[in-house]
Enzyme design. Structure first.
Site, mmCIF file in Angstrom:
data_model
loop_
_atom_site.group_PDB
_atom_site.id
_atom_site.type_symbol
_atom_site.label_atom_id
_atom_site.label_comp_id
_atom_site.label_asym_id
_atom_site.label_seq_id
_atom_site.Cartn_x
_atom_site.Cartn_y
_atom_site.Cartn_z
ATOM 1 N N HIS A 184 2.712 -6.936 3.996
ATOM 2 C CA HIS A 184 3.709 -6.445 4.637
ATOM 3 C C HIS A 184 3.929 -6.785 5.957
ATOM 4 C CE1 HIS A 184 6.156 -3.572 7.444
ATOM 5 N NE2 HIS A 184 5.577 -3.901 8.722
ATOM 6 N N GLU A 185 2.179 -7.711 6.763
ATOM 7 C CA GLU A 185 2.613 -8.386 8.117
ATOM 8 C C GLU A 185 2.815 -9.865 7.470
ATOM 9 O OE1 GLU A 185 3.057 -7.395 10.479
ATOM 10 O OE2 GLU A 185 1.864 -5.466 10.093
HETATM 11 ZN ZN ZN Z 1 6.740 -4.669 10.380
#
Ligand code: ZN
Length: 506
Positions: free
Chosen positions: A268-269
């Site tokens: 995600h990051e």
């Molecule tokens: Zn996010």
């Protein structure tokens, strides 16, 4: 452009670079605070960050910026809208006007209030003590309403607050979209709830930290995250941060008894970071050297985490490597069982732990509550009960207390009420829309994912979305890239196809 105009443009860009650098320095101090800073460093760190914010605010609102923008306005208007300089001047003007409309005294009071409110929340949440934060929340609501009033001419009082995060989006656009989504999700959740639950217990065996981090980094390296322009460190609440065009970092949190936690938050990051790292180097250190909006940013983190990272094809390639990293833990688990486990749907109380199907219901509940609070239809006193009622109605679950109810998220205790949640769901919707356009342009993307190759997808995203930075608004970007305004269809198709396959609903 004549020499006089060129000199003015250069002065404006040089002034803006100082604002950019002050913001980057503050981000570095924040990153350090969340990773390596000793506990005792906290008091002075807060003072240092406040100083940097004050200096940046002074520079953003310097009348010289306004004067230069005015003098360059005829030049800006002489350019086509998609010229780089037109975008530079448009975005700087937007930020300048936003910063100067909010009186400095109000901004200082709000910053101090939210700092106090955040501290009150940190103490109150473990104690399940809504009464302790109630007066802070009341003041936050009143100040959020006042903040909206600095931007008169809105159709809905939440619109100016939404505009801070998702420029150009309004309640009139978002509310019907979210209602359509809610009505589409409800039967999907109901049907899945009647199926036998998916077994994901093996995800909670013991997975040593070092192997988890090594595996996650191998995945994001393959995505295209460039460790010469970034790094990953550990923190309590994972985030992406940017100090400069070539220094975009991510953080993760490892739970040795939850294999999915670090792995998917890393993807995600990294998605957020790929976006920032993909911005045109010509925009480095300018107002365009950032993402288009909260929603577009979240579309990229979700695309890499969910559409790619939780797909069947992805795991066809990566599951053998994961099994090799954890041979004892995953010996009795095949790829099908693993893929189902990381996509398990289960209505729950906590937004950040929610699956892809129910996640948006958490967001839609919060968005609706924000609107009613701002409209004056819901009081802070009635908020905890309203929260519980919406969860019961939309997810069929009841929190035993306010800790996992209204005290759950930091947003309303660390910023305004209004504008803080819609970006998550807008991002989910946009992710599918962008991905569908990428696959339409390059159908081979899906097979490449199945072979652990992401170059075509990453290149397409960079060429069509990332490189533009903040040049276009989300709607402009969607139109340019997909030929459509924001639309639910690709997202609903994605969810139905994926979960029909996993739960055998067809
Ligand atoms: Zn996010």
């Amino acid at each position: 452009m004549d020499a006089v105009l060129q000199a003015k443009r250069n002065e404006l860009m040089a002034r803006w670079q100082e604002i950019y650098d002050l913001t980057g320095i503050a981000a570095l101090l924040n990153w350090d605070q969340s990773t390596y800073m000793p506990v005792a460093g906290g008091a002075v760190r807060g003072r240092q960050l406040a100083l940097l914010e004050r200096l940046a605010h002074e520079r953003r609102t310097d009348p010289a910026i306004g004067r230069l923008l005015d003098e360059l306005q005829p030049y800006a208007e002489s350019l086509p809208r998609d010229a780089d300089d037109a975008a530079h001047l448009r975005v700087m003007r937007k930020i300048y006007e936003r910063s100067t409309r909010i009186p400095a005294a109000f901004a200082a009071e709000f910053a101090e209030h939210t700092a106090n409110s955040y501290m009150a929340w940190v103490a109150a949440r473990p104690q399940n003590d809504f009464a302790a934060v109630r007066p802070y929340l009341q003041k936050t609501l009143e100040m959020s309403q006042q903040m909206a009033e600095f931007f008169p001419g809105y159709a809905h009082i939440a619109d100016p607050l939404i505009d801070f995060a998702d420029e150009g989006m309004t309640v009139a656009m978002i509310r019907p979209l979210f209602e359509e989504l809610r009505l589409a999700l409800a039967p999907l959740v109901a049907t899945i709830s009647q199926r036998p639950p998916v077994d994901d217990s093996f995800l909670r065996r013991n997975y040593p930290k070092a192997q988890q981090i090594a595996f996650g980094e191998s995945v994001i390296r393959a995505f295209g995250y460039d460790f010469s322009r970034g790094r990953q460190d550990e923190t309590h609440h994972p985030f992406m941060t940017k100090f400069a065009h070539d220094d975009v970092r991510i953080t993760t949190r490892v739970d040795e008894h939850d294999l999915g936690s670090a792995l998917f938050s890393t993807m995600h990051e990294a998605g957020h970071a790929l976006y920032e790292l993909g911005i045109d180097p010509a925009y480095a250190s300018t107002a365009l050297d950032t993402g288009a909006s909260a929603g577009v940013h979240e579309s990229q983190s979700r695309l890499w985490e969910n559409i790619v990272g939780r797909s069947r094809r992805f795991w066809e390639h990566y599951y053998p490597a994961l099994q090799a990293a954890f041979p004892a833990q995953l010996a009795d688990v095949d790829v099908d069982a693993f893929h189902r486990a990381v996509n398990r749907v289960s209505p729950s109380l906590i937004r950040t732990e929610a699956d892809e199907v129910t996640y948006n219901l958490h967001v839609i509940i919060r968005f609706g509550l924000e609107l009613e609070l701002l409209e004056g239809k819901l009081s802070i006193d009635d908020l905890p009960e309203a929260w519980h009622a919406r969860y019961q109605e939309n997810l069929g679950v009841a929190a035993p207390d306010d800790r996992d109810g209204v005290l759950q998220d930091v947003h309303w205790f660390g910023g305004p009420i209004g504008g803080s949640f819609q970006g998550y769901t807008l991002g989910n919707i946009m992710a599918s829309q962008f991905y569908a356009a990428a696959v339409a342009a390059h159908p081979a993307i899906e097979d490449e994912i199945g072979a652990g190759r992401f170059t075509t997808l990453h290149t397409w995203l960079r060429d069509n979305i990332y490189r533009h930075g903040a040049k276009y608004t989300a709607q402009e970007l969607l139109l340019r890239v997909t030929g459509q305004p924001l639309t639910l269809t690709p997202y609903l198709t994605y969810l139905r196809t994926k979960y029909n396959a996993i739960y055998g609903l067809l």
